[in-house]
Design an enzyme around this catalytic site. Structure first.
Site, short mmCIF file in Angstrom:
data_model
loop_
_atom_site.label_atom_id
_atom_site.label_comp_id
_atom_site.label_asym_id
_atom_site.label_seq_id
_atom_site.Cartn_x
_atom_site.Cartn_y
_atom_site.Cartn_z
N ASN A 1 -3.68 6.64 16.95
CA ASN A 1 -4.35 6.95 18.24
C ASN A 1 -5.96 8.10 18.50
OD1 ASN A 1 -4.79 4.45 18.71
ND2 ASN A 1 -4.58 4.38 21.18
N GLU A 2 -3.98 9.54 18.55
CA GLU A 2 -4.97 10.32 18.77
C GLU A 2 -5.91 11.04 17.57
OE1 GLU A 2 -2.03 9.94 18.70
OE2 GLU A 2 -0.64 10.38 20.69
N GLN B 1 1.17 -1.48 -0.19
CA GLN B 1 -0.16 -0.09 -0.51
C GLN B 1 0.91 1.08 0.05
OE1 GLN B 1 -3.29 0.32 2.79
NE2 GLN B 1 -2.73 2.34 3.69
N GLY B 2 0.28 2.16 -0.49
CA GLY B 2 1.28 3.38 -0.91
C GLY B 2 0.55 4.45 -0.89
N SER C 1 0.91 6.84 2.82
CA SER C 1 1.55 7.38 3.84
C SER C 1 2.69 8.25 2.36
CB SER C 1 2.56 7.09 4.80
OG SER C 1 1.36 6.46 5.56
N GLU D 1 -9.06 -2.35 7.56
CA GLU D 1 -8.18 -2.67 8.57
C GLU D 1 -8.69 -2.87 10.14
OE1 GLU D 1 -5.17 0.58 8.62
OE2 GLU D 1 -4.25 0.31 7.00
#
Ligand SMILES: Cc1cc2nc3c(=O)[nH]c(=O)nc-3n(C[C@H](O)[C@H](O)[C@H](O)COP(=O)(O)OP(=O)(O)OC[C@H]3O[C@@H](n4cnc5c(N)ncnc54)[C@H](O)[C@@H]3O)c2cc1C
Length: 407
Positions: free
Chosen positions: A391-392, A139-140, A142, A258
């Site tokens: 998580n933030e 997966q590209g 980020s 996910e």
């Protein structure tokens, strides 16, 4: 337990109409097929061995219909219900079977994208590429300055007749060094009114000229993550998924893959590890077993895990009830609960295990996140608080979308 009959032919799918018989057949097959001691042998194994083992495991799963049990029949799947998939997952954990980690994007993210948005030709070529040839995807998404704020991505794809010319850089791409293809997001309209509106979604052939993959050395000693450099890479227009500039919306389908059963498997593996640790401690009475504070922490984590497992059960019931839409508000809560518990619990083991636990040794791969290799488990625990949305960010999402709090 009776020894496994390795010579018999196993056929879980022949028993799909009877859940108990289906479970028994999956269990018997796993008993016959999972190689004894594979887990311990995975520590420090040369990469070639890891790759060969993963490929072998994928092929074996495929032979009995368990590599893509959740896919439609048209694309080589078995269309198993969620209940069947839960049984398979439970039996895998019970048998201590490996996870086909190398294929995670191929098995979940690719179909989540192509089922909803791929052209018939793309589905025919690339879904069958997984079921028939075991093709590996990465997966590209980020980039160095676009992680949480993914819509700021700057990799550029310019249309020239029937090709797109792509330039830019991706980062944190898991297993890209072994991938045949990549799910790629790139910007096609730099003047779009919103940054989300100018992004398109492509299938990238990792062997295309101009693609360079560079591995990232991780603190665990592994190099599973990669950077991908794209230098005037030509992508045929037929590899555009969906409409030009509709990539942001399509990426939401990829990211939804996910959630769901992945954490179910990991939580069950953690539960299994708890049972083993308790049984071993009863016999060996290690120092932490006699220490009030540590024992209290252990029990608190056990309670947290049971709460997590109940949340997952509730999510599965919701998913079953809403099979068409896959709607459940629980995945973000489950992701936060799981990842924070994993951090606390692996930190506990690092402390409870004393100096011995803090010595470096190579990771055990493919068996979950509580492997008994205390230092590696601790280091890897950070991945779950970052991957699939830090998580933030997820907590902000819970506040706004689940609880309806003001921004
Ligand atoms: C195990 C693993 C596998 C991965 N696999 C892939 C892959 O295959 N392909 C791929 O494309 N990517 C992959 N990633 C990358 C992942 O998607 C990013 O790491 C993630 O989106 C976070 O982006 P970042 O690393 O740039 O951190 P940043 O976005 O720079 O965040 C750094 C810190 O700042 C905080 N922060 C940022 N924005 C806000 C905000 N608005 N409010 C509050 N806090 C904020 C974050 O929560 C975090 O703590 C993977 C990551 C991990 C850990």
């Amino acid at each position: 337990m009776a020894p496994a009959d390795k010579s018999r032919r196993f056929s879980p799918m022949a028993h799909r109409d009877d859940l108990d018989a289906f479970r028994a057949e999956v269990r018997a097959w796993l008993q016959a097929i999972v190689p004894e001691g594979w887990f311990a042998r995975s520590a420090g194994a040369p990469e070639g061995e890891y790759l060969a083992f993963q490929r072998w495991w994928f092929d074996e799963l495929q032979k009995v219909g368990l590599a893509t049990p959740h896919w439609p029949k048209d694309w080589g799947g078995e269309e198993l219900t969620l209940r069947h998939q839960v049984i398979v997952s439970e039996e895998m954990v019970r048998a201590g079977a490996p996870n086909p980690d190398l294929f995670v994007i191929s098995l979940y993210h690719l179909p989540a994208t192509l089922f909803a948005h791929g052209s018939p030709a793309q589905r025919e070529r690339y879904l069958k590429g997984v079921t028939e040839r075991g093709e590996i995807w990465c997966q590209g998404f980020s980039e160095p300055n676009a992680g949480s704020d993914l819509a700021s991505l700057r990799t550029r794809a310019e249309r020239r007749d029937d090709i797109f010319v792509v330039n830019g850089q991706k980062v944190w791409s898991s297993f890209a060094a072994h991938a045949d293809y990549c799910l790629l997001l790139a910007r096609t309209d730099v003047n779009a009114p919103k940054k989300q509106a100018g992004i398109s979604y492509f299938i990238l052939d990792m062997k295309a000229p101009g693609v360079t993959v560079r591995r990232i050395k991780q603190m665990t000693g592994q190099s599973e993550f990669c950077e991908i450099f794209l230098d005037n890479v030509e992508i045929p227009a037929e590899n555009l998924i969906g409409a030009e500039n509709a990539g942001w919306m399509i990426a939401q389908s990829t990211l939804s893959a996910e959630r769901g059963l992945i954490i179910f498997d990991l939580a069950e593996r953690m539960h299994d590890a708890f049972q083993r640790e308790i049984a071993a401690a009863r016999v060996a009475r290690p120092a932490w077993w006699e220490d009030d504070e540590l024992r209290r922490a252990f029990v608190a984590h056990y309670g947290d895990l049971q709460a997590l497992r109940l949340m997952i059960q509730r999510m599965l019931r919701e998913l079953e009830a809403n099979a068409e839409t896959g709607a459940s508000s629980l995945p973000p809560l489950i992701k936060v609960q799981w990842s924070e518990l994993l951090r606390r619990h692996t930190d506990f083991w690092l402390k409870a295990g004393g100096l011995e636990a803090q010595k470096y040794s190579p990771p055990l791969t493919g068996g979950g996140h509580v492997t008994g290799n205390r230092l590696q488990d601790f280091m890897w625990s950070y991945s779950w608080t970052i991957a699939g949305g830090a998580n933030e960010i997820i907590k902000t999402l819970i506040a706004e979308r689940v609880l309806g709090l003001p921004r």
